[in-house]
Design an enzyme around this catalytic site. Structure first.
Site: not given
Ligand code: NAD
Length: 523
Positions: A291, A325
């Site tokens: 997501e 998001c």
């Molecule tokens: P992010 O992708 O930077 O991080 C999300 C998670 O992924 C964190 O826990 C991070 O530690 C982990 N992560 C980072 N690199 C990784 C890797 N290589 N392998 C595994 N895990 C890894 O996102 P963020 O800054 O925490 O959140 C914001 C983003 O999330 C925005 O793009 C937003 O639109 C999206 N979001 C989407 C929804 C939805 O339901 N579609 C809901 C909330 C947020």
């Protein structure tokens, strides 16, 4: 079967009432007195485990303040967590749906009691104002309540009907998948974190959960709640750590059966790629639920009620500083009303108060330095791609507080192909686009690679019907803001590059975490 009343979403707290504001402020004072500086260790097999290194949580609205810390898991911790979760799975999968649902219901009851405490900690850790924190904790409670009831539908053979065949008994059983990994973002550190673990565990899976680096404390508090509710050891392994280290190890691990990820597009696509690669000893094809981000548009046409439309734009664009998001990051206005609507929108946004979450400001600071730098770089791009109508500066301080402050910004007359009209910024920055007419507006709205939320403010019935069919988003709203989906009411998930549309909080969601077995006995 468990006897409970039907699901109903939590009501939100009314912060126009002085007594509710006062109660929130008391909760803030209590959390400051009792939890500031609190450290949350890992929890592996029900036991607290600390690590040599820690992840610090700082207050985004006052970066001189360390709110607390979590442990920082190592690769060995991740190995132990996965092995322990598979062991716990042997027992947990034999529990009935009702018995597992009871754990969620008890957790919901505890979280209701601790609602303001969770809100206050979130205000300090990620800078949410009162209403934003409250609707999120309400959503967390809703996920627990909703998935508990959903799970009960799957008890026994009754859940999926098969056709009668003479001489045989046939039936379908739903079975859990095994051990999954949940990787969650910081922007809904309570609700999304809880929802992503509650759904898989209630149908019998065990989970290794890795919260985001910036919001480990609120996740730790949710573990407190689950343990108080009697969750057996090992069913949820709490593994705060760095995404690129333990996150990567978990998603590529041959014993990870499925991955539930909510976060950015790029990390999501990376996980999709590495999770698809078979490793020696791996016995299954991983299921991956992603997501991701959005570039969500609200269309305002010439028939819209301007008051309704502008309110929807302000709330959708600047709620939690645009760090959702679902945030309205594009406003598409038809030419004949562009100047008047955008003028009103700018006036309303100029009146937004910037400040700390504790002061209950309308716009607070963005979550961390990386986010601040990213938004600042988009402001620079925006200055070249359009006209700054208000804001435009990443000030970094506000009223004597040093934090990641960005002025609420609107950039007008932007071309639909511009970078600030196509790429997710994830801050208090709205791009406004001028459409020739309704048809052009819908075309612009559908012109990004994303497809998460969208909205139309219009009083033209035929246009709403056209949008219903053609607006390419997972969650579509008419004549209201495009954020704030409620569990069970507006199941949530995006199309295209916004994700796999798993529809959290919806009637099909639990099915993602189960496999069906068809059993036939010839008589
Ligand atoms: P992010 O992708 O930077 O991080 C999300 C998670 O992924 C964190 O826990 C991070 O530690 C982990 N992560 C980072 N690199 C990784 C890797 N290589 N392998 C595994 N895990 C890894 O996102 P963020 O800054 O925490 O959140 C914001 C983003 O999330 C925005 O793009 C937003 O639109 C999206 N979001 C989407 C929804 C939805 O339901 N579609 C809901 C909330 C947020």
């Amino acid at each position: 079967m468990l006897k409970i009343e039907p699901y109903r979403p939590q009501a939100f707290i009314d912060f126009t009432r002085a007594e509710n504001v006062q109660a929130y402020q008391q909760a803030l004072a209590k959390v400051r007195a009792e939890q500031l500086g609190r450290h949350f260790p890992l929890i592996i097999n029900g036991q607290a485990r600390d690590t040599a290194q820690r992840l610090l949580s700082t207050n985004p609205c006052d970066t001189s303040e360390v709110v607390g810390s979590t442990a920082k898991a190592t690769i060995q911790d991740a190995e132990d967590a996965l092995a322990g979760a598979w062991e716990a799975f042997n027992g947990w999968k034999t529990w009935t749906m009702d018995a597992r649902a009871r754990v969620l219901l008890k957790a919901a009851a505890i979280l209701k009691r601790r609602r303001l405490e969770a809100c206050a900690l979130m205000t300090l850790e990620v800078g949410k104002n009162y209403a934003e924190a409250d609707v999120e904790v309400a959503e967390g409670i809703d996920f627990l309540e909703y998935y508990a009831r959903e799970a009960m539908r799957y008890e026994g053979f009754g859940a999926a009907e098969t056709t009668w065949y003479d001489g045989e008994e046939n039936g379908l059983m739903y079975l859990p998948l095994g051990v999954g990994v949940s990787i969650s973002p910081w922007n809904f550190p309570c609700a999304i974190f809880l929802g992503m673990l509650a759904a898989p565990i209630v149908v019998g899976n065990c989970m290794v959960v890795k919260p985001a680096e910036d919001s480990g404390m609120i996740a730790g508090l949710m573990l407190d709640v689950l343990m108080e509710a009697g969750l057996p050891a090992g069913v949820v392994q709490f593994l705060p750590g760095v995404g690129e280290e333990v996150g990567e190890h978990l998603t590529t691990h041959p014993r990870t059966r499925f991955i539930s990820f909510t976060g950015s597009r790029n990390v999501g696509l990376h996980i999709n790629e590495v999770a698809a690669k078979h490793k020696p000893g791996q016995r299954f094809i991983k299921r991956v639920f992603l997501e991701l981000g959005g570039k969500d548009a609200l269309i305002i046409d010439e028939t819209a009620d301007p008051e309704v439309a502008v309110t929807a734009a302000v709330q959708g664009g600047f709620g939690f500083n645009g760090q959702k998001c679902s945030a309205m990051s594009r406003l598409v206005v038809v030419d004949s009303v562009y100047d008047s609507v955008v003028g009103k929108f700018v006036e309303r946004v100029k009146a937004l108060k910037v400040g700390t979450g504790e002061e209950n400001a309308g716009v607070t600071a963005v979550v961390n330095q990386e986010s601040f730098d990213k938004v600042r770089s988009y402001l620079e791009i925006g200055r070249a791609e359009g006209k700054v109508l208000t804001g435009g500066e990443a000030t970094g301080n506000n009223n004597g507080k040093t934090g990641h402050y960005v002025q609420p910004t609107i950039i007008g007359d932007v071309d639909a192909t511009a970078r600030i009209a196509q790429e997710e910024i994830f801050g208090p920055v709205v791009t406004v686009l001028r459409a020739r007419d309704w048809t052009h507006a819908l075309e612009i709205a559908n012109s990004t690679e994303y497809g998460l939320t969208g909205g139309v403010c219009s009083r033209d019935r035929a246009r709403l019907e056209q949008a219903r069919a053609e607006f390419e988003v997972g969650n579509l709203y008419f004549n209201r803001k495009i954020t704030g989906a409620i569990v069970g009411v507006q199941p949530f998930g995006g199309y295209n590059m916004s994700g796999t549309d798993s529809k959290a909080g919806g009637p099909e969601y639990l099915g993602n975490f189960m496999q069906l077995k068809a059993v036939t006995e010839r008589w």
